[in-house]
Design a protein around this motif. Sequence first.
Motif, PDB file in Angstrom:
ATOM      1  N   LEU A  38      71.028  35.280  27.069  1.00  0.00           N
ATOM      2  CA  LEU A  38      70.697  35.875  25.772  1.00  0.00           C
ATOM      3  C   LEU A  38      71.781  36.825  25.276  1.00  0.00           C
ATOM      4  CD1 LEU A  38      66.841  36.437  26.119  1.00  0.00           C
ATOM      5  CD2 LEU A  38      68.033  34.676  24.764  1.00  0.00           C
ATOM      6  N   GLU A  42      70.387  34.739  20.417  1.00  0.00           N
ATOM      7  CA  GLU A  42      69.005  34.312  20.585  1.00  0.00           C
ATOM      8  C   GLU A  42      68.926  32.839  20.967  1.00  0.00           C
ATOM      9  OE1 GLU A  42      67.273  35.394  16.850  1.00  0.00           O
ATOM     10  OE2 GLU A  42      67.909  33.541  15.881  1.00  0.00           O
ATOM     11  N   TYR A  83      63.816  33.777  21.324  1.00  0.00           N
ATOM     12  CA  TYR A  83      63.928  35.038  22.062  1.00  0.00           C
ATOM     13  C   TYR A  83      65.296  35.668  21.870  1.00  0.00           C
ATOM     14  CZ  TYR A  83      59.603  33.806  24.356  1.00  0.00           C
ATOM     15  OH  TYR A  83      58.292  33.491  24.597  1.00  0.00           O
ATOM     16  N   ALA A  84      65.310  36.992  21.916  1.00  0.00           N
ATOM     17  CA  ALA A  84      66.549  37.766  21.821  1.00  0.00           C
ATOM     18  C   ALA A  84      66.382  39.036  22.649  1.00  0.00           C
ATOM     19  CB  ALA A  84      66.850  38.127  20.364  1.00  0.00           C
TER      20      ALA A  84
END
Length: 117
Positions: A38, A42, A83-84
């Motif tokens: 990450l 993202e 996701y990040a």
Amino acid sequence: MTGLESLPHPLPDLLVEHIARRFRVIGEPMRIRILDRLREGEASVQELTEALGTTQQNASKHLAVLHENGIVSRRREGNHAIYAIADDSVLELCEKVCGGIRRQIGALDELLTGTAS
């Protein structure tokens, strides 16, 4: 300044518990691998699964723990969760740990090769 000057001493028990929980959360190899991926930006669960060579179930399990503890953020994009990294301090911690490991390896290498001054 190291940032430690602002911490109370001795550390209150509740703060010690929070710190220990944070270390337990990031102290799992797959979670560190997820965070490392990450750092590039993202990613969806599918992208993480492919990049890390794991199953979707495994990646999702670890992402849930990271998300519940505020380390990663999650947003919806269609049917996908993206996701990040939400808390850059975990990356700073990884950098510090890596620096410490690098120094230890360097010192050990000097001892083994006899180049210590």
